[in-house]
Design an enzyme around this catalytic site. Structure first.
Site, PDB file in Angstrom:
ATOM      1  N   CYS A  21       0.740  -1.316  -0.103  1.00 26.41           N
ATOM      2  CA  CYS A  21      -0.063   0.140   0.022  1.00 26.41           C
ATOM      3  C   CYS A  21       0.814   1.239   0.018  1.00 26.41           C
ATOM      4  CB  CYS A  21      -0.986  -0.094   1.173  1.00 26.41           C
ATOM      5  SG  CYS A  21      -2.010   1.379   1.261  1.00 26.41           S
ATOM      6  N   CYS A  69      -3.104   7.491  -4.792  1.00 23.51           N
ATOM      7  CA  CYS A  69      -2.996   5.982  -4.817  1.00 23.51           C
ATOM      8  C   CYS A  69      -1.498   5.570  -5.296  1.00 23.51           C
ATOM      9  CB  CYS A  69      -3.991   5.183  -5.434  1.00 23.51           C
ATOM     10  SG  CYS A  69      -4.052   3.558  -5.239  1.00 23.51           S
TER      11      CYS A  69
END
Length: 332
Positions: free
Chosen positions: A89, A252
């Protein structure tokens, strides 16, 4: 007895980060990929309790730091969010490192250069400081590649579309402008929430995805909608769908890595090129293609991503099994 978890809360360019500082479960395995599998098998209730309602929400994302798995790393990191226990992530790494370094959770040998063992592989981070605060983090991500090109999908209740699927630490279904989809400006967040699960289901039915070097990493979990930027500093804009009802508020990190890998495979980016990615709320990640490489026979790149994070609070969370919603819930 109730379980009590101590957390540091913050956000990375708008998307939440909850760093769980303790207590942490002991995990079996020698690598973070093995430890991730053990967490999923035996401790996933912790993720559900801390990420989902009533203690979290649809966008909640978190992380935990563990001792290093390799001799030259400073720490290991495990990611937990509403979409699962992820291999990697990007916004979570930027946020967790910012919170951890500012609060002394980890003590790397060099506070400007941190080496992390993640389930997806080795992550390195360059840390920028302003006094006692972290002003920015650039992460050097794992090898990212274009896995599937020109996949045609028939989406129930909408239309047939063509997508690519790229890997940047997670697999992303990339939806670009085409007949019936002009741009992010032509679609609402409600449309993204409605259509993305259908696109994800169709893609996973059409192709079987497994990382060529780690078969525990597979399946397309995220949908990345592309568009023209609004900010003159950005090269492109995106909105990433994940979990059941989440749209990433940040640009992101792993999604930006996947997007750069897709563009590099088309010859539109090369080593040394910058790629500034804009989020749905206007925040920016500064991406860069660091080098070319290969992954299991696929042409790939090593991307880096720079962003910032801010701490929003200190949180003590109780999980009491007398509560019928002790392990969390989601609506819709």
């Amino acid at each position: 007895m109730p379980h009590v978890f101590h957390c540091l809360d913050g956000h990375t360019c708008g998307n939440p980060v909850r760093l769980v500082t303790g207590p942490l479960p002991d995990l079996a395995g020698t690598s973070m990929s093995e430890k991730r599998a053990d967490f999923i098998a035996r401790h996933d209730w912790i993720r559900r309790s801390l990420m989902f309602e009533p203690r979290g929400h649809d966008m909640m994302s978190g992380a935990m730091f563990y001792p290093p798995c390799s001799d030259d790393a400073d720490a290991s990191i495990l990611f937990i969010e509403t979409s699962g226990c992820l291999p990697m992530c990007g916004h979570g790494t930027i946020g967790a490192l910012t919170l951890a370094l500012e609060n002394g959770v980890i003590a790397p040998a060099d506070r400007r250069h941190v080496k992390l063992d993640a389930p997806a592989g080795r992550i390195e981070a360059e840390i920028s400081w302003e006094g006692g605060h972290v002003s920015g983090v650039r992460i050097r991500n794992i090898a990212s590649y274009l896995a599937v090109s020109g996949l045609m999908l028939d989406i129930p209740g909408w239309q047939a579309i063509t997508v690519d699927i790229a890997y940047g630490g997670n697999y992303y279904i990339i939806v670009e402008p085409q007949p019936g989809y002009a741009d992010l400006d032509a679609i609402s967040p409600a449309d993204i929430l409605r259509l993305s699960p259908l696109i994800r289901a169709a893609a996973n039915q059409a192709v079987t995805l497994a990382h060529p070097e780690d078969p525990s990493v597979g399946g397309a979990s995220h949908v990345l909608w592309t568009g023209q930027p609004r900010d003159p500093k950005a090269h492109a804009r995106n909105a990433v769908f994940y979990g059941s009802r989440a749209i990433d508020r940040s640009p992101c990190g792993t999604g930006t890595s996947a997007r750069m890998a897709q563009l590099a495979a088309r010859g539109l980016l090369k080593p040394g090129d910058d790629f500034v990615h804009e989020s749905i709320i206007g925040s920016l990640f500064e991406g860069r293609v660091e080098q070319a490489t290969t992954v299991g026979g696929f042409a790939a790149i090593i991307p880096s991503i720079k962003g910032w994070a801010i701490q929003t609070g200190v949180n003590t969370i109780r999980v009491d099994q007398r509560d019928p919603y002790w392990d969390g819930f989601t609506v819709g």
